[in-house]
Design an enzyme around this catalytic site. Structure first.
Site, PDB file in Angstrom:
ATOM      1  N   HIS A 194      35.814  87.126  25.230  1.00 38.54           N
ATOM      2  CA  HIS A 194      37.479  87.033  25.142  1.00 38.54           C
ATOM      3  C   HIS A 194      38.079  88.075  24.830  1.00 38.54           C
ATOM      4  O   HIS A 194      39.196  88.118  24.575  1.00 38.54           O
ATOM      5  CB  HIS A 194      37.932  85.602  25.085  1.00 38.54           C
ATOM      6  CG  HIS A 194      38.067  85.682  23.338  1.00 38.54           C
ATOM      7  ND1 HIS A 194      39.318  85.427  22.708  1.00 38.54           N
ATOM      8  CD2 HIS A 194      37.153  85.322  22.353  1.00 38.54           C
ATOM      9  CE1 HIS A 194      39.089  85.079  21.661  1.00 38.54           C
ATOM     10  NE2 HIS A 194      37.724  85.117  21.225  1.00 38.54           N
ATOM     11  N   CYS A 342      44.471  84.636  14.299  1.00 36.70           N
ATOM     12  CA  CYS A 342      44.175  83.461  13.541  1.00 36.70           C
ATOM     13  C   CYS A 342      45.139  83.492  12.063  1.00 36.70           C
ATOM     14  O   CYS A 342      45.326  82.128  11.820  1.00 36.70           O
ATOM     15  CB  CYS A 342      42.715  83.725  12.912  1.00 36.70           C
ATOM     16  SG  CYS A 342      41.582  83.895  14.288  1.00 36.70           S
TER      17      CYS A 342
END
Ligand code: PLP
Length: 399
Positions: A194, A342
């Protein structure tokens, strides 16, 4: 929506989508099943393994499919911690997937390789340390996800090879953006689909077949016992279609070639016309941003070697942090990031920027713009326009 967040996740490319759809029709069997439909799926995985191995320059049996980079990293780190004595050396600017895995599996048995203000790790420190301590692992990523800084991973590979030290290279942000040669020589190399236009939740670990690999997950004996769990056949075939698309794209502009010209594309110094074009778009944008928005600064020095798609900027002072910029830009139709996906949402300033010596207050104002192969000059123009509008609006609200 203007998308400048490809380092967080790259939209699925047409070739990867098509391969996924085809695979769900053609390869319906479980690759571990003994019947012909199972064998057909297993053969498709073998073909995909050969393609990835050719791309990296390693043996097909050294590729293990995973659910992404995080799992691949955890597998490599857990394996090395369980099988080797000594202290691991881990760069300060690694992705949290590496830092947290090292913290867990090498608890109390590691040292941190410092970073320099230029955004790269301190190679001299590493070289000196490699001679001093018994080292079960060196971990240094290929390209940093937050700043885009290219790391001296080929030099580290040579250093580690010379000393027989296992080297783990998290190449999640490099693969599909820059030539891959050398990656297959790393004891462990990590990639995930991805980040280059394949599907989320798919990736691979390249390991060194001579040194073996303990499975992180327990269960069935898939992947020659290196990774338990039924393989994501459609995801893997889609990932490989995405990778091939990127390899072809990177090679475009190479004289006399229609596909990946291995000897040229594989060379460390080689840059195809298409990469050069994207580098120019990035450089132009940086120059114009510095003119258009007073008070911006860049986290990397202008001469730093960086990914052609990543710009990391310290925005002008705002009364509260970078989230405000992100929200404002989102309202104006632009998706950008505060750093790594993240870390977004956490109030703590980025460990990468702090390791580079950027003060916490400035690190709290950093935005990351990351483009894709499809991004045009007009897209960069529109991003600049929106940044000017956001800056004006934020200044008004502070006045
Ligand atoms: N390593 C790097 C450098 C990354 O940028 C990322 C994704 O943000 C990861 C590892 C984790 O990848 P995944 O989401 O596939 O687990």
């Amino acid at each position: 929506m203007l998308y400048f967040d490809h380092n967080s996740t790259y939209p699925l490319c047409a070739e990867a989508r098509e391969a996924w759809l085809r695979a769900t029709e053609e390869f319906i069997g479980n690759p571990s099943s003994p019947h012909r439909l199972g064998a057909r799926a297993a053969a498709a995985l073998d073909g995909a393994r050969e393609t990835v191995a050719r791309y990296l320059g390693c043996k097909p049996e050294e590729i293990v499919w995973t659910s992404g980079a995080t799992e691949a990293i955890n597998t490599a780190v857990a394996h090395l911690a369980a099988t080797r004595a000594g202290e691991a050396l881990v760069s300060a600017i690694e992705h949290p997937a590496v830092l947290a895995a090292v913290e867990r599996y090498f608890a109390g048995r590691y040292r941190v390789i410092p970073a320099l203000a230029s955004g790269v790790v301190d190679l001299q420190w590493l070289e000196a340390m490699l001679g001093k301590v018994d080292t079960p692992m060196v971990s240094l990523m290929a390209a940093n996800n937050e700043t885009g800084a290219l790391q001296p991973w080929r030099e580290v590979l040579t250093l580690c090879k010379g000393r027989g030290v296992p080297y783990l290279c998290d190449a999640a942000q490099w693969i599909g953006k820059l030539p891959s040669d050398g990656l297959g020589e790393c004891d462990f190399a990590v990639g995930c689909a991805h980040k280059f236009g394949g599907p989320q939740g798919t990736g691979f670990l390249k390991y060194n077949v001579e040194n073996g690999l303990q499975s992180l997950l327990v269960g069935g004996g898939q992947e020659e016992g290196h990774r338990a769990g039924t393989e994501n056949v459609a995801g893997i075939l889609s990932m490989v279609a995405g990778l091939e698309t990127r390899a072809r794209g990177m090679a475009s502009g190479v004289e006399g070639t229609t596909g990946p010209a291995k000897e040229k594309v594989g060379s460390a110094s080689f840059e195809s016309d298409v990469v050069a074009k994207h580098r120019t778009l990035r450089a132009d944008f940086c120059g114009r941003l510095a003119q258009a928005v007073p008070g911006v600064a860049f986290t990397l020095p202008s001469e730093a070697e960086a990914l052609w798609n990543t710009v990391s900027v310290i925005m002008p002072e705002a009364d509260d942090c970078r989230q405000r910029w992100v929200v404002k830009l989102d309202a104006l139709g632009v998706a950008v990031s505060t750093g790594s996906a993240c870390a977004s949402g956490k109030e703590k300033p980025s460990h990468v920027l702090r390791a580079m010596g950027i003060p916490a207050e400035e690190a709290g104002r950093v935005l990351r713009f990351s483009s894709g192969w499809e991004t045009t000059a007009e897209d960069w123009d529109r991003l600049l326009e929106k940044l000017v509008l956001a800056d004006q609006a934020l200044r008004r609200s502070r006045a």
